[in-house]
Design an enzyme around this catalytic site. Structure first.
Site, PDB file in Angstrom:
ATOM      1  N   ARG A  35       0.830  -1.208   0.000  1.00 22.83           N
ATOM      2  CA  ARG A  35       0.000   0.000   0.000  1.00 22.83           C
ATOM      3  C   ARG A  35       0.860   1.251   0.000  1.00 22.83           C
ATOM      4  O   ARG A  35       0.436   2.309  -0.464  1.00 22.83           O
ATOM      5  CB  ARG A  35      -0.949   0.020   1.203  1.00 22.83           C
ATOM      6  CG  ARG A  35      -2.099  -0.973   1.108  1.00 22.83           C
ATOM      7  CD  ARG A  35      -3.320  -0.483   1.885  1.00 22.83           C
ATOM      8  NE  ARG A  35      -3.037  -0.134   3.264  1.00 22.83           N
ATOM      9  CZ  ARG A  35      -3.073  -0.971   4.297  1.00 22.83           C
ATOM     10  NH1 ARG A  35      -3.376  -2.254   4.098  1.00 22.83           N
ATOM     11  NH2 ARG A  35      -2.822  -0.558   5.515  1.00 22.83           N
ATOM     12  N   TYR A  86     -16.972  16.143 -14.010  1.00 27.11           N
ATOM     13  CA  TYR A  86     -17.235  14.723 -14.197  1.00 27.11           C
ATOM     14  C   TYR A  86     -18.330  14.281 -13.223  1.00 27.11           C
ATOM     15  O   TYR A  86     -18.322  14.660 -12.048  1.00 27.11           O
ATOM     16  CB  TYR A  86     -15.942  13.944 -13.972  1.00 27.11           C
ATOM     17  CG  TYR A  86     -16.139  12.470 -13.812  1.00 27.11           C
ATOM     18  CD1 TYR A  86     -16.704  11.700 -14.824  1.00 27.11           C
ATOM     19  CD2 TYR A  86     -15.782  11.831 -12.636  1.00 27.11           C
ATOM     20  CE1 TYR A  86     -16.906  10.340 -14.664  1.00 27.11           C
ATOM     21  CE2 TYR A  86     -15.964  10.469 -12.465  1.00 27.11           C
ATOM     22  CZ  TYR A  86     -16.541   9.732 -13.487  1.00 27.11           C
ATOM     23  OH  TYR A  86     -16.734   8.395 -13.319  1.00 27.11           O
ATOM     24  N   ASP A 161      -8.129  18.861 -12.160  1.00 27.28           N
ATOM     25  CA  ASP A 161      -8.323  17.622 -12.910  1.00 27.28           C
ATOM     26  C   ASP A 161      -7.944  17.910 -14.354  1.00 27.28           C
ATOM     27  O   ASP A 161      -8.641  18.636 -15.068  1.00 27.28           O
ATOM     28  CB  ASP A 161      -9.780  17.171 -12.806  1.00 27.28           C
ATOM     29  CG  ASP A 161     -10.042  15.854 -13.540  1.00 27.28           C
ATOM     30  OD1 ASP A 161      -9.226  15.467 -14.402  1.00 27.28           O
ATOM     31  OD2 ASP A 161     -11.086  15.225 -13.271  1.00 27.28           O
ATOM     32  N   LYS A 186      -7.646   6.922 -18.714  1.00 24.50           N
ATOM     33  CA  LYS A 186      -8.007   7.559 -19.975  1.00 24.50           C
ATOM     34  C   LYS A 186      -6.790   7.746 -20.887  1.00 24.50           C
ATOM     35  O   LYS A 186      -6.148   6.785 -21.261  1.00 24.50           O
ATOM     36  CB  LYS A 186      -8.724   8.880 -19.689  1.00 24.50           C
ATOM     37  CG  LYS A 186      -9.834   8.780 -18.619  1.00 24.50           C
ATOM     38  CD  LYS A 186     -10.935   7.816 -18.986  1.00 24.50           C
ATOM     39  CE  LYS A 186     -12.199   7.998 -18.162  1.00 24.50           C
ATOM     40  NZ  LYS A 186     -12.047   7.804 -16.710  1.00 24.50           N
TER      41      LYS A 186
END
Length: 376
Positions: A35, A86, A161, A186
């Site tokens: 992690r 978004y 973003d 993306k």
């Protein structure tokens, strides 16, 4: 981009970093568990961080990365965000507002005066500012540098973003932002075959907090997905060049099509804040939206009539995708019902256009669609 994140040169050593499939690490080091660190994740983080100019931390999805930032918002503080964002981000921010975690201020990010007013808050300044530029799906352009100047003046953090542009076209940290966020699913990965998010910052204190969010929230991407994302990143420049060139051609042809009433693309001269986009980016990108002349059924007919282009959500892959955004029940009601968002791929632009043109002229029936969920 091509060379970053590669192993040290050794005789007969690998050129590419290996996929390290181990969640468990031997004791005695500074990390202790996957992690916090993994060699394959680290290779991708080094490469993407170098492009954006900061320390990169990757997450299991774009929404996981966004939520890591949201977890940093002080209890009850004011947060300024784009009025168009978004869908998943909008839903989540509104949830936090309704729970009393934040005071959400939505603003037209194309209006510098409105943005400053929202940040200053008439004496109650915001703690964070979250913007998309271009916005999803309206393709609005925010002046990052101007917004960063105002945010810093009032002691607020600015997160941008930049998924639609990727660091090949836009680098918000250079313009004063504190954090840049990507849905690496993306354009960065570019092949529609993985989920991943990333946060990059050049603030060491924020970088430490971000990695703590990944450790405590547990949204860690797999080593295999990180390997694929790094492989996709290697070709980002050539993919974006081709997709952007295609997008410019398609946008110009759409603007002259009798069945299209509006086109939203920063590469078109009439686009609002096109001058800002030209100043802060290295190109208009591969994303565009357009409004079909008619209603929701007419737009749906176009989407269902395409043959080469894919009717699907998401964006940034090598294939051209498009969809009617209001098919998602949680999409902003201010988005026109007949708006189609298109992610232009790297196919031959004449093939893309031929398919789109025939779909726009289609008179076929519209098939009922299964009701989708929240929105992607």
């Amino acid at each position: 981009m091509v060379q970053a994140g590669r192993p040290a040169v050794t005789p007969d050593g690998p050129v590419n970093p290996p996929i390290v499939l181990s969640s468990t690490l031997h004791a005695g080091g500074e990390h202790g568990y996957m992690r916090d660190w993994n060699a394959t994740l680290d290779a991708f983080e080094q490469a993407l961080g170098a492009l954006d100019g900061g320390k990169c931390t990757v997450f299991s999805s774009g929404m996981a990365a966004a939520n890591a930032v949201f977890d940093l918002f002080p209890q009850g503080s004011a947060v300024v965000a784009s009025q168009f964002s978004y869908t998943g981000v909008t839903v989540r921010l509104k949830e936090l507002h309704e729970l009393g975690r934040i005071q959400l201020r939505l603003v037209d990010i194309t209006d510098d005066v409105a943005v400053e007013k929202a940040i200053s808050g008439d004496g109650e300044p915001a703690s964070w500012v979250w913007i998309e530029t271009p916005t999803n799906p309206m393709m609005e352009i925010c002046d990052i540098e101007a917004t960063a100047t105002v945010a810093r003046h009032f002691g607020a953090y600015l997160a941008v973003d930049s998924t639609f542009m990727t660091p090949i076209r836009q680098r918000p940290l250079e313009l004063g932002a504190h954090i840049v966020m990507h849905s690496a699913t993306k354009g960065i990965a570019g092949h529609s075959d993985l989920l991943m998010g990333a946060l990059v910052t050049n603030d060491s204190a924020l970088a430490a907090k971000i990695i703590d969010r990944r450790v405590l929230l547990g949204a860690v991407p797999s080593a295999f997905d990180s390997y694929l994302a790094l492989r996709g990143l290697r070709t980002l420049a050539v993919r974006i060049d081709k997709a952007e060139s295609n997008a410019q051609i398609i946008a110009e042809r759409l603007a002259n099509h009798p069945k299209v009433s509006a086109v939203y693309y920063p590469g078109l001269g009439g686009h609002k804040n096109a001058d800002v986009a030209k100043r802060q980016t290295d190109g208009p990108g591969f994303m565009l939206s357009f409004i079909v002349d008619g209603d929701a059924e007419d737009a749906e007919r176009v989407c269902q009539a395409i043959k080469l282009v894919t009717y699907a959500t998401s964006l940034g892959g090598v294939e051209t995708l498009m969809e009617r955004r209001r098919r998602w029940p949680s999409e902003n009601v201010a988005v026109p019902e007949n708006l189609i968002r298109m992610s232009v791929g790297i196919e031959n632009p004449n093939d893309i256009w031929a398919d789109l043109d025939q779909a726009l002229n289609s008179t076929g029936s519209v098939n009922p669609q299964t009701q989708p969920k929240i929105g992607y």
